[in-house]
Each structure stands twice: as C-alpha cells, then as structure tokens.
Design a protein around this motif. Structure first.
Motif, PDB file in Angstrom:
ATOM      1  N   ARG A  28     -41.460  43.588  76.859  1.00 20.38           N
ATOM      2  CA  ARG A  28     -40.916  42.705  77.885  1.00 20.38           C
ATOM      3  C   ARG A  28     -41.714  42.790  79.177  1.00 20.38           C
ATOM      4  O   ARG A  28     -41.838  41.808  79.902  1.00 20.38           O
ATOM      5  CB  ARG A  28     -39.445  43.042  78.161  1.00 20.38           C
ATOM      6  CG  ARG A  28     -38.533  42.858  77.000  1.00 20.38           C
ATOM      7  CD  ARG A  28     -38.598  41.450  76.445  1.00 20.38           C
ATOM      8  NE  ARG A  28     -37.571  40.592  76.982  1.00 20.38           N
ATOM      9  CZ  ARG A  28     -37.632  39.280  77.002  1.00 20.38           C
ATOM     10  NH1 ARG A  28     -38.698  38.671  76.569  1.00 20.38           N
ATOM     11  NH2 ARG A  28     -36.641  38.562  77.476  1.00 20.38           N
TER      12      ARG A  28
ATOM     13  N   ASN B 159     -38.868  37.163  84.906  1.00 18.06           N
ATOM     14  CA  ASN B 159     -37.521  36.603  85.026  1.00 18.06           C
ATOM     15  C   ASN B 159     -36.755  36.568  83.715  1.00 18.06           C
ATOM     16  O   ASN B 159     -35.600  36.139  83.685  1.00 18.06           O
ATOM     17  CB  ASN B 159     -37.576  35.188  85.631  1.00 18.06           C
ATOM     18  CG  ASN B 159     -38.486  34.264  84.856  1.00 18.06           C
ATOM     19  OD1 ASN B 159     -38.855  34.565  83.727  1.00 18.06           O
ATOM     20  ND2 ASN B 159     -38.852  33.154  85.467  1.00 18.06           N
ATOM     21  N   SER B 160     -37.384  36.989  82.608  1.00 10.45           N
ATOM     22  CA  SER B 160     -36.671  36.985  81.331  1.00 10.45           C
ATOM     23  C   SER B 160     -36.086  38.349  80.982  1.00 10.45           C
ATOM     24  O   SER B 160     -35.464  38.511  79.932  1.00 10.45           O
ATOM     25  CB  SER B 160     -37.618  36.529  80.211  1.00 10.45           C
ATOM     26  OG  SER B 160     -38.666  37.461  80.043  1.00 10.45           O
ATOM     27  N   VAL B 161     -36.281  39.347  81.844  1.00 12.31           N
ATOM     28  CA  VAL B 161     -35.739  40.691  81.593  1.00 12.31           C
ATOM     29  C   VAL B 161     -34.271  40.700  81.999  1.00 12.31           C
ATOM     30  O   VAL B 161     -33.938  40.647  83.185  1.00 12.31           O
ATOM     31  CB  VAL B 161     -36.521  41.769  82.373  1.00 12.31           C
ATOM     32  CG1 VAL B 161     -35.934  43.146  82.094  1.00 12.31           C
ATOM     33  CG2 VAL B 161     -37.989  41.738  81.990  1.00 12.31           C
ATOM     34  N   SER B 162     -33.385  40.771  81.016  1.00 14.60           N
ATOM     35  CA  SER B 162     -31.953  40.746  81.280  1.00 14.60           C
ATOM     36  C   SER B 162     -31.408  42.162  81.445  1.00 14.60           C
ATOM     37  O   SER B 162     -32.102  43.151  81.187  1.00 14.60           O
ATOM     38  CB  SER B 162     -31.223  40.050  80.130  1.00 14.60           C
ATOM     39  OG  SER B 162     -31.366  40.806  78.932  1.00 14.60           O
ATOM     40  N   THR B 163     -30.152  42.239  81.866  1.00 11.25           N
ATOM     41  CA  THR B 163     -29.497  43.546  81.982  1.00 11.25           C
ATOM     42  C   THR B 163     -29.431  44.230  80.626  1.00 11.25           C
ATOM     43  O   THR B 163     -29.636  45.450  80.512  1.00 11.25           O
ATOM     44  CB  THR B 163     -28.085  43.381  82.556  1.00 11.25           C
ATOM     45  OG1 THR B 163     -28.163  42.737  83.836  1.00 11.25           O
ATOM     46  CG2 THR B 163     -27.395  44.729  82.714  1.00 11.25           C
ATOM     47  N   GLU B 164     -29.174  43.448  79.583  1.00 11.33           N
ATOM     48  CA  GLU B 164     -29.146  44.007  78.228  1.00 11.33           C
ATOM     49  C   GLU B 164     -30.512  44.566  77.842  1.00 11.33           C
ATOM     50  O   GLU B 164     -30.604  45.636  77.212  1.00 11.33           O
ATOM     51  CB  GLU B 164     -28.732  42.920  77.237  1.00 11.33           C
ATOM     52  CG  GLU B 164     -28.676  43.415  75.794  1.00 11.33           C
ATOM     53  CD  GLU B 164     -28.354  42.306  74.810  1.00 11.33           C
ATOM     54  OE1 GLU B 164     -28.382  42.575  73.594  1.00 11.33           O
ATOM     55  OE2 GLU B 164     -28.088  41.173  75.257  1.00 11.33           O
ATOM     56  N   ASP B 165     -31.585  43.865  78.229  1.00 14.01           N
ATOM     57  CA  ASP B 165     -32.936  44.350  77.946  1.00 14.01           C
ATOM     58  C   ASP B 165     -33.205  45.678  78.645  1.00 14.01           C
ATOM     59  O   ASP B 165     -33.834  46.580  78.074  1.00 14.01           O
ATOM     60  CB  ASP B 165     -33.979  43.326  78.396  1.00 14.01           C
ATOM     61  CG  ASP B 165     -34.018  42.104  77.508  1.00 14.01           C
ATOM     62  OD1 ASP B 165     -33.679  42.231  76.311  1.00 14.01           O
ATOM     63  OD2 ASP B 165     -34.375  41.019  78.001  1.00 14.01           O
TER      64      ASP B 165
ATOM     65  N   PHE C  43     -33.498  39.912  89.406  1.00 15.57           N
ATOM     66  CA  PHE C  43     -34.416  39.924  88.266  1.00 15.57           C
ATOM     67  C   PHE C  43     -35.602  40.849  88.516  1.00 15.57           C
ATOM     68  O   PHE C  43     -36.145  41.450  87.573  1.00 15.57           O
ATOM     69  CB  PHE C  43     -34.876  38.501  87.923  1.00 15.57           C
ATOM     70  CG  PHE C  43     -35.924  37.931  88.836  1.00 15.57           C
ATOM     71  CD1 PHE C  43     -37.278  38.067  88.556  1.00 15.57           C
ATOM     72  CD2 PHE C  43     -35.559  37.253  89.985  1.00 15.57           C
ATOM     73  CE1 PHE C  43     -38.245  37.529  89.391  1.00 15.57           C
ATOM     74  CE2 PHE C  43     -36.515  36.713  90.828  1.00 15.57           C
ATOM     75  CZ  PHE C  43     -37.868  36.852  90.534  1.00 15.57           C
TER      76      PHE C  43
ATOM     77  N   SER D 275     -30.331  40.098  68.306  1.00 17.28           N
ATOM     78  CA  SER D 275     -31.133  40.739  69.332  1.00 17.28           C
ATOM     79  C   SER D 275     -32.605  40.786  68.929  1.00 17.28           C
ATOM     80  O   SER D 275     -32.963  41.335  67.882  1.00 17.28           O
ATOM     81  CB  SER D 275     -30.631  42.163  69.588  1.00 17.28           C
ATOM     82  OG  SER D 275     -31.525  42.878  70.420  1.00 17.28           O
TER      83      SER D 275
ATOM     84  N   ARG E 204     -34.493  44.451  87.899  1.00 17.07           N
ATOM     85  CA  ARG E 204     -34.510  44.744  86.459  1.00 17.07           C
ATOM     86  C   ARG E 204     -35.942  44.899  85.951  1.00 17.07           C
ATOM     87  O   ARG E 204     -36.237  45.803  85.157  1.00 17.07           O
ATOM     88  CB  ARG E 204     -33.786  43.628  85.691  1.00 17.07           C
ATOM     89  CG  ARG E 204     -32.308  43.507  85.998  1.00 17.07           C
ATOM     90  CD  ARG E 204     -31.622  42.575  85.015  1.00 17.07           C
ATOM     91  NE  ARG E 204     -32.112  41.203  85.111  1.00 17.07           N
ATOM     92  CZ  ARG E 204     -31.573  40.273  85.883  1.00 17.07           C
ATOM     93  NH1 ARG E 204     -30.507  40.571  86.629  1.00 17.07           N
ATOM     94  NH2 ARG E 204     -32.063  39.046  85.913  1.00 17.07           N
TER      95      ARG E 204
END
Length: 297
Positions: A190, A125-131, A8, A59, A11
């Motif tokens: 983000r 910790n909320s940043v995803s791969t999609e983000d 995380f 999204s 990212r």
C-alpha cells in the motif's frame, strides 16, 4: 505541520513507518543469502492475490497474504529441489503471477487494470483505517519472527550445512523466512507498491552495509534508513503529487549513493590499518558462536 491535519496522511505516514521497520528486518536475511530478487518475485505473485480479492469481493490484503505466502513456499521448495532448472520454474511463477493478476482483475465485476494502480505503485489516499490495522498486525508478526529468531535465521542464512549439523530445523526455518518475506511484501504494497517493494527490502540493507560491518549494527542502521526514506518519501509524494513508491525508492537509492561516497575514505583507512597490522592467521567457522556474537544474543 499542516500535512498532519489530513486523516489520510496520518494513516499513510503510520503505514510508511511500519513498512520502514519491517522491510529491512526481513531484507537483511535475503541479502545475506543472496536472494535479493525474491521480493520482486513475491510481489508478482501477490498481484494475483489482490486480483482475487477484487473478484471474490473480499479483503485484498489478506488474500494477497495467502497467495503470496503460498507462492513463497513454492519458491523455497523450487530453490531446494529445483537444481539446474529451478531458475526457469521461478521465472514461470513470477510471470504467471503477474499475468494471472491482470487476467483476473479484468474478469472481476467492474474491474479493470486501473484498479491495480494503487497496489502496483502505492497510493496515499487509498490507505484506509482497516489497511493500517492489518499492516500493524502483519508488521508485528514480521518483527517478532525476524528479531525473535535472529540467531537461528542468521545461522541458516550464513551456512545451511553448519546449521543442520547443529540440529537446527533448516527446512522449517527456510519456509518460515519465505512466508515472512511474503507477509512483508503485502505489508509494503500500500505504501510502496508491489512493483517496487523489492527495492525497500534490499536498498536500505545495502546502504547500511557501506558503513557497518556487524550484523546487529547493520540491521539497526538499515531499519533507521528504511524509516527515514519511507516517511520522507511519503511527505514528498504528498507535496509533489507523485506515487509514494517511486519517491521512497529514489530516496533510498540516493541514501545508498551518499553512504557509498562517505564509506570510501573509511574503507581505505581500514585497508591501511589492516596492511600495517602484524600478520595473523585466524579461522572463524560460519555460523559458529564467534560468527554469531554480533547477532545480538
């Protein structure tokens, strides 16, 4: 570094790097045309897009891009045609965007204002791969526009009337800049958060202006400062367990203060040199070839 052992954080750092490059690249034009507060207004409107993403179960980032871009276009049209009451219309748009976001998120299934916290102040910790992928695509768009059209955007921001006389599509460029600013806000939300993103558009540019005089050098230094504070702020946020947006903005302000202190002696030296130089009469038309020589084209 043990920080890189966490997926995380990898990212988050990548997203911070992209934001550090994109935000000052747009911010330099907003500062040049004295629209530094525009990013704050777009952030308020983008909140409605995030809330719609929750409501429609789609999204959040792309919905925020759509709503923020629409809001930015409206802001630009109000700026062009609003005249005396334009500031009132913009204020209503800003406040309406914030209120609409809070209202819609409470109507979303299982939604609450707590869900907006990571978008308002940033979250590691909320940043995803999609983000990260979305941020990379949007940042590439921002950089392509701000660097690829730097001469045209510089001319429009410097003097709209001169740019219009030279045949540039001023209205289209203004709208494009507004949309690009909206995209930048959603790119940064983000890592920095919608409530603080305006600072990252403005403060690195203001700090760079303390030490540089030309457009190209100011842009390069502003991007360097942007990358420095976003990466450093993200690391500080990890170890101090605080929102990354606050860390990033406070570091940016600290850099601005430091640059101001260091620039003071240089400014005095320049003033003495100018006073000692022979008197000259020069004329430089804003937006002219001479004024644009330092844009990098």
């Amino acid at each position: 570094m043990d920080i890189l052992n966490y997926a995380f954080m990898q990212r988050a750092l990548l997203a911070a790097l992209l934001v550090g490059v994109a935000a000052p690249a747009v911010g330099i034009y907003l500062v040049q045309r004295r629209q530094a507060i525009m990013g704050d207004g777009i952030g308020h409107v983008a909140l409605t897009g995030v809330a719609l993403g929750f409501l429609l179960q789609t999204s959040r980032v792309w919905m925020a891009v759509l709503v923020a871009a629409l809001g930015a276009v409206i802001m630009e049209l109000v700026r062009s045609y609003g005249k005396a009451r334009g500031d009132i219309a913009l204020a209503m748009l800003f406040y309406g965007g914030m209120a609409g976001g809070v209202m819609i998120i409470n109507l979303a299934p299982g939604g609450s204002t707590a869900n907006l916290s990571s978008y308002l102040f940033g979250s590691l910790n909320s940043v995803s791969t999609e983000d990260v992928v979305t941020t990379a695509v949007l940042a590439a768009f921002v950089i392509a526009i701000t660097l690829g059209l730097r001469r045209q955007l510089f001319a429009v921001c410097q003097d709209e009337e001169f740019a219009r006389v030279t045949g540039l599509p001023v209205r289209a460029l203004n709208l494009l800049l507004a949309v690009t600013a909206a995209v930048t806000v959603t790119v940064a939300m983000r890592a920095v958060g919608l409530l603080l993103v305006s600072a990252l558009l403005v403060v690195p540019v203001a700090a760079a202006q303390q030490a540089t005089r030309g457009f190209a050098m100011t842009l390069a230094l502003a991007i360097g400062i942007g990358v420095l504070v976003t990466l450093s702020g993200t690391v500080v946020s990890f170890y101090a367990d605080v929102p990354p947006g606050a860390s990033i903005v406070l570091l940016a302000i600290a850099v601005f203060a430091l640059m101001s202190l260091l620039a003071a002696p240089l400014a005095r030296k320049r003033a003495k040199s100018a006073a000692a130089a022979p008197d000259r009469c020069t004329l430089e038309v804003p937006g002219s070839r001479a004024a644009m020589d330092d844009v990098g084209v």
